[in-house]
Design a protein around this motif. Structure first.
Motif, short mmCIF file in Angstrom:
data_model
loop_
_atom_site.label_atom_id
_atom_site.label_comp_id
_atom_site.label_asym_id
_atom_site.label_seq_id
_atom_site.Cartn_x
_atom_site.Cartn_y
_atom_site.Cartn_z
N SER A 164 0.84 -1.19 0.00
CA SER A 164 0.00 0.00 0.00
C SER A 164 0.87 1.24 0.00
N SER A 165 0.32 2.34 -0.48
CA SER A 165 1.04 3.61 -0.42
C SER A 165 0.84 4.29 0.95
N LYS A 166 -0.01 3.71 1.78
CA LYS A 166 -0.25 4.26 3.11
C LYS A 166 0.88 3.87 4.05
N SER A 167 1.02 4.65 5.12
CA SER A 167 1.99 4.35 6.16
C SER A 167 1.24 3.86 7.40
N LEU A 168 1.99 3.32 8.35
CA LEU A 168 1.40 2.91 9.61
C LEU A 168 0.74 4.11 10.30
N SER A 169 1.38 5.24 10.22
CA SER A 169 0.82 6.47 10.79
C SER A 169 -0.53 6.81 10.15
N ASP A 170 -0.62 6.63 8.83
CA ASP A 170 -1.89 6.88 8.14
C ASP A 170 -2.99 5.97 8.68
N LEU A 171 -2.63 4.71 8.96
CA LEU A 171 -3.62 3.76 9.46
C LEU A 171 -4.09 4.15 10.86
N PHE A 184 2.74 -7.32 13.98
CA PHE A 184 1.93 -6.52 13.06
C PHE A 184 0.86 -5.77 13.81
N TRP A 185 0.32 -4.75 13.16
CA TRP A 185 -0.89 -4.05 13.58
C TRP A 185 -1.96 -4.38 12.54
N LEU A 186 -3.18 -4.60 13.01
CA LEU A 186 -4.33 -4.85 12.14
C LEU A 186 -5.40 -3.83 12.52
N GLY A 216 -0.32 -3.46 8.97
CA GLY A 216 1.03 -2.92 8.95
C GLY A 216 1.95 -3.90 9.66
N VAL A 217 2.92 -4.47 8.93
CA VAL A 217 3.87 -5.39 9.56
C VAL A 217 5.07 -4.60 10.05
N MET A 218 5.65 -5.09 11.14
CA MET A 218 6.77 -4.42 11.80
C MET A 218 8.03 -5.25 11.58
N HIS A 219 9.14 -4.56 11.32
CA HIS A 219 10.41 -5.23 11.11
C HIS A 219 11.42 -4.76 12.16
N TYR A 220 12.11 -5.72 12.78
CA TYR A 220 13.09 -5.46 13.83
C TYR A 220 14.39 -6.19 13.51
N ASP A 221 15.50 -5.68 14.05
CA ASP A 221 16.74 -6.44 13.93
C ASP A 221 16.83 -7.42 15.11
N ASP A 222 17.88 -8.23 15.13
CA ASP A 222 18.01 -9.26 16.16
C ASP A 222 18.18 -8.69 17.56
N VAL A 226 2.96 -1.36 5.14
CA VAL A 226 1.53 -1.60 5.02
C VAL A 226 1.34 -2.55 3.84
N LEU A 227 0.68 -3.65 4.12
CA LEU A 227 0.50 -4.69 3.10
C LEU A 227 -0.68 -4.38 2.19
N ALA A 228 -0.64 -5.01 1.03
CA ALA A 228 -1.76 -4.91 0.09
C ALA A 228 -3.00 -5.53 0.72
#
Length: 175
Positions: A4-11, A118-120, A127-133, A142-144
């Motif tokens: 999606s072109s949306k951001s987590l903030s947009d959601l 993730f946030w739903l 919106g999936v969240m990515h972290y390092d180890d 934000v997923l399709a």
């Protein structure tokens, strides 16, 4: 398939009913509240105003009739970070009306093994969240819309296997 072109903030700005978070990590210590975590480790008291901005934001959503809730998948013994997050973070955030559930996998398999954070929102945007180890937040994506049903199923599975945080904390966390 494009995202999606949306951001987590947009959601967060546009959800109407509910925001659900799945937390799967044992350590988010490099992602925020670093100074509070260091105070916790040093045996100091909770800093004045700790999480006040988030509590205020959550209270605003709840006052609008919206629900903010999350399930954390974890196993015992708790890591130092989880002791901090649950003992200080969750118990503080509950003051704003956020709801928490624990899916304890200490004595059973993780029903969502391999599923990340993730946030739903409203069961219709993810919106999936990515972290390092080391527990540092790297990015969100934000997923399709086609992927939403998969994450609704993850939420439903997590909730069906989890118990309310306060009940779990009284039994296992030190409440």
């Amino acid at each position: 398939m494009m995202g999606s072109s949306k951001s987590l903030s947009d959601l967060f700005d546009s959800f109407e009913r509910e925001a659900f978070r799945l937390e799967t990590r044992d350590d988010y210590s490099k992602s925020g509240s670093v100074e509070a975590y260091e105070a916790f480790l040093a045996g100091e008291g909770k800093p004045e105003g700790y999480n006040a901005d988030w509590v205020s934001e959550v209270r605003g959503y709840v006052n609008e009739g919206k629900r903010i809730y999350r399930v954390h998948i974890l196993s015992r013994p708790l890591t130092p970070y989880l002791s901090f997050e649950l003992g200080w973070g969750y118990r503080t955030n509950m003051l704003g009306g956020e709801e928490f559930f624990i899916l304890d996998t200490t004595e059973r398999p993780n029903p969502l093994d391999g599923v990340g954070d993730f946030w739903l929102f409203d069961g219709s945007a993810v919106g999936v969240m990515h972290y390092d180890d080391a527990g540092k937040f790297l990015s969100s994506e934000v997923l399709a819309e086609e992927r939403t049903e998969e994450f609704v199923a993850y939420r439903d599975t997590a909730l069906s296997k989890a118990q309310p945080f306060a009940e779990w904390w009284d039994n296992y966390g030190g409440g």
